[in-house]
Design a protein around this motif. Sequence first.
Motif, PDB file in Angstrom:
ATOM      1  N   PHE A  27     -27.752 -22.174  46.449  1.00 48.61           N
ATOM      2  CA  PHE A  27     -29.572 -21.505  47.616  1.00 48.61           C
ATOM      3  C   PHE A  27     -29.845 -20.762  46.259  1.00 48.61           C
ATOM      4  CE2 PHE A  27     -26.694 -24.309  50.725  1.00 48.61           C
ATOM      5  CZ  PHE A  27     -27.450 -24.713  50.778  1.00 48.61           C
ATOM      6  N   ILE A  28     -28.924 -19.325  45.611  1.00 48.91           N
ATOM      7  CA  ILE A  28     -29.895 -18.434  45.205  1.00 48.91           C
ATOM      8  C   ILE A  28     -31.052 -18.990  44.136  1.00 48.91           C
ATOM      9  CG2 ILE A  28     -29.960 -16.591  43.904  1.00 48.91           C
ATOM     10  CD1 ILE A  28     -27.316 -15.462  45.029  1.00 48.91           C
ATOM     11  N   THR A  29     -30.615 -20.076  42.854  1.00 56.51           N
ATOM     12  CA  THR A  29     -31.303 -20.410  41.729  1.00 56.51           C
ATOM     13  C   THR A  29     -32.231 -21.208  42.217  1.00 56.51           C
ATOM     14  OG1 THR A  29     -30.230 -21.805  41.448  1.00 56.51           O
ATOM     15  CG2 THR A  29     -29.797 -19.356  40.510  1.00 56.51           C
ATOM     16  N   VAL A  30     -32.363 -22.392  43.852  1.00 54.59           N
ATOM     17  CA  VAL A  30     -32.544 -23.325  43.461  1.00 54.59           C
ATOM     18  C   VAL A  30     -33.806 -23.301  44.775  1.00 54.59           C
ATOM     19  CG1 VAL A  30     -33.142 -25.520  44.143  1.00 54.59           C
ATOM     20  CG2 VAL A  30     -31.135 -25.273  42.450  1.00 54.59           C
ATOM     21  N   LYS A  31     -35.190 -23.056  44.593  1.00 56.48           N
ATOM     22  CA  LYS A  31     -35.683 -22.837  45.487  1.00 56.48           C
ATOM     23  C   LYS A  31     -36.110 -23.724  46.411  1.00 56.48           C
ATOM     24  CE  LYS A  31     -36.168 -18.423  44.301  1.00 56.48           C
ATOM     25  NZ  LYS A  31     -35.404 -17.655  45.257  1.00 56.48           N
ATOM     26  N   LYS A  32     -36.531 -24.117  47.758  1.00 60.90           N
ATOM     27  CA  LYS A  32     -37.539 -25.458  48.416  1.00 60.90           C
ATOM     28  C   LYS A  32     -37.991 -25.409  47.300  1.00 60.90           C
ATOM     29  CE  LYS A  32     -39.410 -26.686  52.880  1.00 60.90           C
ATOM     30  NZ  LYS A  32     -39.935 -26.339  54.197  1.00 60.90           N
ATOM     31  N   ASP A  33     -38.516 -25.785  46.529  1.00 58.57           N
ATOM     32  CA  ASP A  33     -40.143 -26.419  45.755  1.00 58.57           C
ATOM     33  C   ASP A  33     -39.481 -27.194  44.790  1.00 58.57           C
ATOM     34  OD1 ASP A  33     -41.481 -24.939  46.941  1.00 58.57           O
ATOM     35  OD2 ASP A  33     -42.080 -24.040  45.826  1.00 58.57           O
ATOM     36  N   ASN A  34     -38.231 -26.723  44.460  1.00 60.66           N
ATOM     37  CA  ASN A  34     -37.205 -27.803  43.305  1.00 60.66           C
ATOM     38  C   ASN A  34     -36.158 -27.422  43.677  1.00 60.66           C
ATOM     39  OD1 ASN A  34     -35.870 -25.428  42.923  1.00 60.66           O
ATOM     40  ND2 ASN A  34     -36.354 -24.645  40.693  1.00 60.66           N
ATOM     41  N   ALA A  35     -35.292 -28.613  44.844  1.00 64.23           N
ATOM     42  CA  ALA A  35     -34.898 -28.914  45.373  1.00 64.23           C
ATOM     43  C   ALA A  35     -35.001 -30.279  45.292  1.00 64.23           C
ATOM     44  CB  ALA A  35     -34.534 -28.653  47.019  1.00 64.23           C
ATOM     45  N   ASN A  36     -34.916 -31.122  44.310  1.00 61.97           N
ATOM     46  CA  ASN A  36     -34.912 -32.397  43.794  1.00 61.97           C
ATOM     47  C   ASN A  36     -33.771 -33.234  43.828  1.00 61.97           C
ATOM     48  OD1 ASN A  36     -34.230 -32.049  40.890  1.00 61.97           O
ATOM     49  ND2 ASN A  36     -35.649 -31.239  40.018  1.00 61.97           N
ATOM     50  N   PHE A  37     -34.099 -34.507  43.409  1.00 62.11           N
ATOM     51  CA  PHE A  37     -33.151 -35.311  43.115  1.00 62.11           C
ATOM     52  C   PHE A  37     -31.446 -34.479  42.679  1.00 62.11           C
ATOM     53  CE2 PHE A  37     -31.084 -39.620  41.736  1.00 62.11           C
ATOM     54  CZ  PHE A  37     -29.632 -39.716  43.278  1.00 62.11           C
ATOM     55  N   HIS A  38     -31.804 -34.573  41.631  1.00 59.64           N
ATOM     56  CA  HIS A  38     -31.335 -33.919  40.451  1.00 59.64           C
ATOM     57  C   HIS A  38     -30.732 -33.281  40.498  1.00 59.64           C
ATOM     58  CE1 HIS A  38     -29.647 -32.689  36.276  1.00 59.64           C
ATOM     59  NE2 HIS A  38     -30.445 -32.061  36.467  1.00 59.64           N
ATOM     60  N   ASN A  39     -30.797 -32.338  41.518  1.00 56.59           N
ATOM     61  CA  ASN A  39     -30.014 -30.899  42.256  1.00 56.59           C
ATOM     62  C   ASN A  39     -29.299 -31.240  43.002  1.00 56.59           C
ATOM     63  OD1 ASN A  39     -31.408 -29.330  39.762  1.00 56.59           O
ATOM     64  ND2 ASN A  39     -33.387 -28.250  41.275  1.00 56.59           N
ATOM     65  N   ILE A  40     -29.743 -31.719  43.782  1.00 57.90           N
ATOM     66  CA  ILE A  40     -29.026 -31.606  45.082  1.00 57.90           C
ATOM     67  C   ILE A  40     -27.885 -32.531  44.697  1.00 57.90           C
ATOM     68  CG2 ILE A  40     -28.785 -33.186  47.346  1.00 57.90           C
ATOM     69  CD1 ILE A  40     -32.195 -32.792  47.608  1.00 57.90           C
ATOM     70  N   THR A  41     -27.702 -33.760  43.603  1.00 52.91           N
ATOM     71  CA  THR A  41     -27.107 -34.521  43.377  1.00 52.91           C
ATOM     72  C   THR A  41     -25.986 -33.910  42.692  1.00 52.91           C
ATOM     73  OG1 THR A  41     -28.444 -36.738  42.887  1.00 52.91           O
ATOM     74  CG2 THR A  41     -26.242 -36.426  41.983  1.00 52.91           C
ATOM     75  N   SER A  42     -26.218 -33.297  41.642  1.00 52.54           N
ATOM     76  CA  SER A  42     -25.286 -32.089  41.058  1.00 52.54           C
ATOM     77  C   SER A  42     -24.782 -31.006  42.153  1.00 52.54           C
ATOM     78  CB  SER A  42     -26.377 -30.935  40.045  1.00 52.54           C
ATOM     79  OG  SER A  42     -25.191 -30.165  39.080  1.00 52.54           O
ATOM     80  N   VAL A  43     -24.968 -30.968  42.874  1.00 49.07           N
ATOM     81  CA  VAL A  43     -24.256 -29.733  43.260  1.00 49.07           C
ATOM     82  C   VAL A  43     -23.417 -30.505  44.300  1.00 49.07           C
ATOM     83  CG1 VAL A  43     -25.580 -29.727  45.703  1.00 49.07           C
ATOM     84  CG2 VAL A  43     -24.393 -27.851  45.352  1.00 49.07           C
ATOM     85  N   SER A  44     -23.389 -31.582  45.285  1.00 54.61           N
ATOM     86  CA  SER A  44     -23.243 -32.543  45.658  1.00 54.61           C
ATOM     87  C   SER A  44     -21.760 -33.168  44.606  1.00 54.61           C
ATOM     88  CB  SER A  44     -23.415 -33.999  46.112  1.00 54.61           C
ATOM     89  OG  SER A  44     -24.329 -33.757  47.043  1.00 54.61           O
ATOM     90  N   LEU A  45     -22.335 -33.635  44.149  1.00 55.65           N
ATOM     91  CA  LEU A  45     -20.949 -33.905  42.807  1.00 55.65           C
ATOM     92  C   LEU A  45     -19.576 -32.414  42.503  1.00 55.65           C
ATOM     93  CD1 LEU A  45     -22.650 -36.240  39.921  1.00 55.65           C
ATOM     94  CD2 LEU A  45     -20.885 -36.418  41.721  1.00 55.65           C
TER      95      LEU A  45
END
Length: 201
Positions: A27-45
């Motif tokens: 939440f600190i590094t990933v802003k709303k603009d770059n909350a893409n599928f890759h980032n969300i998948t990574s944090v979910s894993l």
Amino acid sequence: MSNISFDNPWLLFIALPLIAVVLVPFFITVKKDNANFHNITSVSLHIVICICITLAISGMAFEKVVTDTQVYVLADISYSAEHNIEDVQDKVEGVAKKLPKNSKIGVICFGRNYQLLSGLGESVPDISTADKVDRSETDIGSALRYAGNMFDDGVIKRIVVVTDGVETVSSNNIVKVISALNDGGVYVDAVYVDDNMTEDT
């Protein structure tokens, strides 16, 4: 029947700081603009990995039992056994404690006749409260046949007889009754109670 258990359930709380370590930087590094599928998948894993580590550390065990077991305990409370009524009670409770988790136990008291004192899955009763049993004689065979007809279909069927083995009603051949029960898939065990009666009793 399924059962999930943990050797160290208090270690499940480790999941909270582990997940926090993953989510706070996200939440600190990933802003709303770059909350893409890759980032969300990574944090979910990463969260799934944290949960798996927590379950492993806490000693999670999954037990799957395909068939339930039903057990009826036949408690001899006839005249010859009533001198050992406390021993009979202890042995009935001992059988209940040794049963696996997928078992349900019922208690039937008998003498000349019989009485269902507790149904399957109920707590072990005080056998001295069986007030409908004629204690003047002992008819093990009839009690066995009664219990043999109490089981549900599709379960493991067991009868445990707690008795001094002294049958005074010979209308039933116990060997034939047990053989018939075995043919029907009912397993019969016996727990012996010492007959401490004397000729002067």
